[in-house]
Design a protein around this motif. Structure first.
Motif, PDB file in Angstrom:
ATOM      1  N   SER A  76       0.849  -1.186   0.000  1.00 27.66           N
ATOM      2  CA  SER A  76       0.000   0.000   0.000  1.00 27.66           C
ATOM      3  C   SER A  76       0.888   1.241   0.000  1.00 27.66           C
ATOM      4  O   SER A  76       2.098   1.169   0.255  1.00 27.66           O
ATOM      5  CB  SER A  76      -0.901   0.011   1.236  1.00 27.66           C
ATOM      6  OG  SER A  76      -0.127   0.298   2.386  1.00 27.66           O
ATOM      7  N   ARG A 121      -6.292  -0.342  -8.629  1.00 28.27           N
ATOM      8  CA  ARG A 121      -7.588  -0.986  -8.341  1.00 28.27           C
ATOM      9  C   ARG A 121      -8.166  -1.602  -9.626  1.00 28.27           C
ATOM     10  O   ARG A 121      -8.112  -0.987 -10.690  1.00 28.27           O
ATOM     11  CB  ARG A 121      -8.543   0.040  -7.714  1.00 28.27           C
ATOM     12  CG  ARG A 121      -8.640   1.340  -8.477  1.00 28.27           C
ATOM     13  CD  ARG A 121      -9.605   2.363  -7.841  1.00 28.27           C
ATOM     14  NE  ARG A 121      -9.035   3.132  -6.758  1.00 28.27           N
ATOM     15  CZ  ARG A 121      -9.093   4.468  -6.676  1.00 28.27           C
ATOM     16  NH1 ARG A 121      -9.685   5.195  -7.636  1.00 28.27           N
ATOM     17  NH2 ARG A 121      -8.550   5.087  -5.653  1.00 28.27           N
ATOM     18  N   PHE A 153     -15.093   4.954  -6.436  1.00 27.66           N
ATOM     19  CA  PHE A 153     -13.764   4.797  -7.025  1.00 27.66           C
ATOM     20  C   PHE A 153     -13.840   5.032  -8.530  1.00 27.66           C
ATOM     21  O   PHE A 153     -14.692   4.449  -9.202  1.00 27.66           O
ATOM     22  CB  PHE A 153     -13.234   3.368  -6.794  1.00 27.66           C
ATOM     23  CG  PHE A 153     -12.851   3.050  -5.383  1.00 27.66           C
ATOM     24  CD1 PHE A 153     -11.772   3.686  -4.776  1.00 27.66           C
ATOM     25  CD2 PHE A 153     -13.545   2.102  -4.652  1.00 27.66           C
ATOM     26  CE1 PHE A 153     -11.398   3.388  -3.467  1.00 27.66           C
ATOM     27  CE2 PHE A 153     -13.182   1.785  -3.339  1.00 27.66           C
ATOM     28  CZ  PHE A 153     -12.104   2.433  -2.753  1.00 27.66           C
ATOM     29  N   VAL A 156     -11.240   2.310 -12.207  1.00 31.22           N
ATOM     30  CA  VAL A 156     -11.162   0.896 -11.829  1.00 31.22           C
ATOM     31  C   VAL A 156     -11.022   0.088 -13.123  1.00 31.22           C
ATOM     32  O   VAL A 156     -11.892   0.132 -13.985  1.00 31.22           O
ATOM     33  CB  VAL A 156     -12.415   0.451 -11.047  1.00 31.22           C
ATOM     34  CG1 VAL A 156     -12.286  -1.015 -10.642  1.00 31.22           C
ATOM     35  CG2 VAL A 156     -12.648   1.343  -9.838  1.00 31.22           C
ATOM     36  N   HIS A 169     -10.560  -5.920  -6.662  1.00 33.00           N
ATOM     37  CA  HIS A 169      -9.390  -5.909  -5.782  1.00 33.00           C
ATOM     38  C   HIS A 169      -8.947  -4.484  -5.478  1.00 33.00           C
ATOM     39  O   HIS A 169      -8.603  -3.721  -6.385  1.00 33.00           O
ATOM     40  CB  HIS A 169      -8.231  -6.696  -6.421  1.00 33.00           C
ATOM     41  CG  HIS A 169      -8.442  -8.173  -6.418  1.00 33.00           C
ATOM     42  ND1 HIS A 169      -7.579  -9.074  -6.975  1.00 33.00           N
ATOM     43  CD2 HIS A 169      -9.450  -8.921  -5.872  1.00 33.00           C
ATOM     44  CE1 HIS A 169      -8.049 -10.309  -6.813  1.00 33.00           C
ATOM     45  NE2 HIS A 169      -9.176 -10.236  -6.144  1.00 33.00           N
ATOM     46  N   ILE A 170      -8.956  -4.159  -4.208  1.00 37.41           N
ATOM     47  CA  ILE A 170      -8.439  -2.877  -3.736  1.00 37.41           C
ATOM     48  C   ILE A 170      -7.442  -3.171  -2.627  1.00 37.41           C
ATOM     49  O   ILE A 170      -7.427  -4.269  -2.064  1.00 37.41           O
ATOM     50  CB  ILE A 170      -9.566  -1.941  -3.233  1.00 37.41           C
ATOM     51  CG1 ILE A 170     -10.390  -2.603  -2.118  1.00 37.41           C
ATOM     52  CG2 ILE A 170     -10.461  -1.540  -4.403  1.00 37.41           C
ATOM     53  CD1 ILE A 170     -11.472  -1.685  -1.532  1.00 37.41           C
ATOM     54  N   ASP A 171      -6.605  -2.191  -2.307  1.00 38.29           N
ATOM     55  CA  ASP A 171      -5.627  -2.443  -1.256  1.00 38.29           C
ATOM     56  C   ASP A 171      -6.146  -1.960   0.094  1.00 38.29           C
ATOM     57  O   ASP A 171      -7.279  -1.470   0.210  1.00 38.29           O
ATOM     58  CB  ASP A 171      -4.243  -1.885  -1.639  1.00 38.29           C
ATOM     59  CG  ASP A 171      -4.152  -0.371  -1.575  1.00 38.29           C
ATOM     60  OD1 ASP A 171      -5.097   0.297  -1.089  1.00 38.29           O
ATOM     61  OD2 ASP A 171      -3.113   0.158  -2.020  1.00 38.29           O
ATOM     62  N   GLU A 174      -7.197   1.758   0.370  1.00 34.72           N
ATOM     63  CA  GLU A 174      -8.488   2.016  -0.270  1.00 34.72           C
ATOM     64  C   GLU A 174      -9.628   1.431   0.553  1.00 34.72           C
ATOM     65  O   GLU A 174     -10.675   2.071   0.735  1.00 34.72           O
ATOM     66  CB  GLU A 174      -8.475   1.429  -1.685  1.00 34.72           C
ATOM     67  CG  GLU A 174      -7.485   2.159  -2.587  1.00 34.72           C
ATOM     68  CD  GLU A 174      -7.267   1.488  -3.936  1.00 34.72           C
ATOM     69  OE1 GLU A 174      -7.196   2.207  -4.940  1.00 34.72           O
ATOM     70  OE2 GLU A 174      -7.143   0.239  -3.981  1.00 34.72           O
TER      71      GLU A 174
ATOM     72  N   ARG B 149      -5.662   7.639  -8.983  1.00 38.54           N
ATOM     73  CA  ARG B 149      -6.477   6.998  -7.933  1.00 38.54           C
ATOM     74  C   ARG B 149      -7.712   7.850  -7.624  1.00 38.54           C
ATOM     75  O   ARG B 149      -8.235   7.832  -6.500  1.00 38.54           O
ATOM     76  CB  ARG B 149      -5.664   6.787  -6.656  1.00 38.54           C
ATOM     77  CG  ARG B 149      -4.496   5.819  -6.789  1.00 38.54           C
ATOM     78  CD  ARG B 149      -4.021   5.320  -5.437  1.00 38.54           C
ATOM     79  NE  ARG B 149      -4.081   3.874  -5.345  1.00 38.54           N
ATOM     80  CZ  ARG B 149      -3.786   3.162  -4.254  1.00 38.54           C
ATOM     81  NH1 ARG B 149      -3.439   3.776  -3.141  1.00 38.54           N
ATOM     82  NH2 ARG B 149      -3.871   1.851  -4.255  1.00 38.54           N
ATOM     83  N   GLY B 177      -5.338   6.089  -0.206  1.00 36.79           N
ATOM     84  CA  GLY B 177      -6.242   5.368  -1.103  1.00 36.79           C
ATOM     85  C   GLY B 177      -6.644   6.211  -2.300  1.00 36.79           C
ATOM     86  O   GLY B 177      -6.943   5.691  -3.375  1.00 36.79           O
TER      87      GLY B 177
END
Lengths: 190, 190
Positions: A76, A121, A153, A156, A169-171, A174, B149, B177
């Motif tokens: 991250s 993402r 978001f 993406v 999939h996000i970290d 996020e 992002r 994020g």
């Protein structure tokens, strides 16, 4: 028709080549499966490694298997500040020009020359999901999560394949910034 | 008319009562200013404390001054997992029923009974900014940040006062994020 996708939160993890696995764990070593991941054939391994940056290190970074053609550490942005590695936001596998890092296992050490990224993402779509919702590979989507930290978001990335299962999939940045956890749902809104 | 606001990223920090400052630093102790913050009269102090949760601790948590009527620790959700404190998302000052934590200074220790929160994202508006943009105190706004992002934060709380300067406050999870940093700009879109 609502386009609802499950959310998978990616904690920091590493993908390794078989060559690097053998340097870190010993000649002929094979990763062992701890648990399967949402994408068919992918798994979290029992094995972990240490990664060492200029400002700090993480001692137990989970390896995801199977072995890959290139080693890649996904962290991250919070992690990147903590260990002092300027990792850019990248799609998995797109590691040209990214920083490297030292990786340490029980049998040896590898100096990665590149491969440290913050994962962009993305949503994995099985081809049938994508067809049903008229979504193309590489399309940029907007995806909303609700709740008190709700947000939409942007950017993406859609990734479409017969070998994928539907999962966003996000970290951890996020996920924590959006107040969502593994298994929550999100909606594709555009 | 575009409604552009500067973004201020809040790292973990603590507000303390004068009573707690004196327990932690000694009788009669006064905080000293390290640097002013965006809100008039508020400052980051030179002094730091340790905060100790069930799973871990942070050794140098910055105190923000001046002293307040109630002590309050503001951490990110990532932090809350790291130290093992289930902090809810709350507006500053709204600490009823929140968890406590141990705070340690050079002269003593305080066991906070409550006050650990994850700060709800918000924008400080001077009364004149709010009037110009027709924004009311407590209104929930949508605020977009751009970039790779990019995203739209929902439920951004408007806080309006003659003593405020225009600034949007998000925590490190939200900032990382969204890929934004201190001093970047965001746009109120609804």
């Amino acid at each position: 028709m609502s386009k609802i996708v499950p959310v998978g939160v990616s904690a920091r993890h590493i993908h390794l080549t078989q060559e690097h696995i053998e340097i870190l764990f010993g000649a002929g070593y094979q990763l062992t499966e701890f648990k399967p991941l949402s994408q068919p054939g992918q798994f979290a391994a029992n094995e972990t490694v240490a990664v060492i940056g200029s400002k700090g290190q993480f001692d137990k970074v989970r390896i995801l298997g199977p072995a890959r053609p290139a080693s890649q550490l996904e962290i991250s942005r919070t992690d990147s500040f903590a260990i002092g590695v300027k990792a850019p936001v990248r799609e998995s596998g797109s590691i040209d020009g990214t920083p490297g890092i030292t990786v340490k296992g029980p049998a040896g050490e590898v100096e990665l020359q590149e491969g440290v990224i913050v994962a962009a993402r993305h949503i994995h779509f099985h081809t049938s999901d994508a067809a049903k919702w008229d979504i193309k590979d590489k399309q940029l989507l907007k995806v909303r999560v609700g709740g008190e930290r709700g947000l939409v978001f942007e950017n993406v990335i859609a990734r479409v394949s017969d070998s994928f299962a539907l999962d966003m999939h996000i970290d951890t940045d996020e996920a924590n910034g959006a107040g969502v956890k593994n298994g929550d749902s999100a909606e594709i809104v555009d």
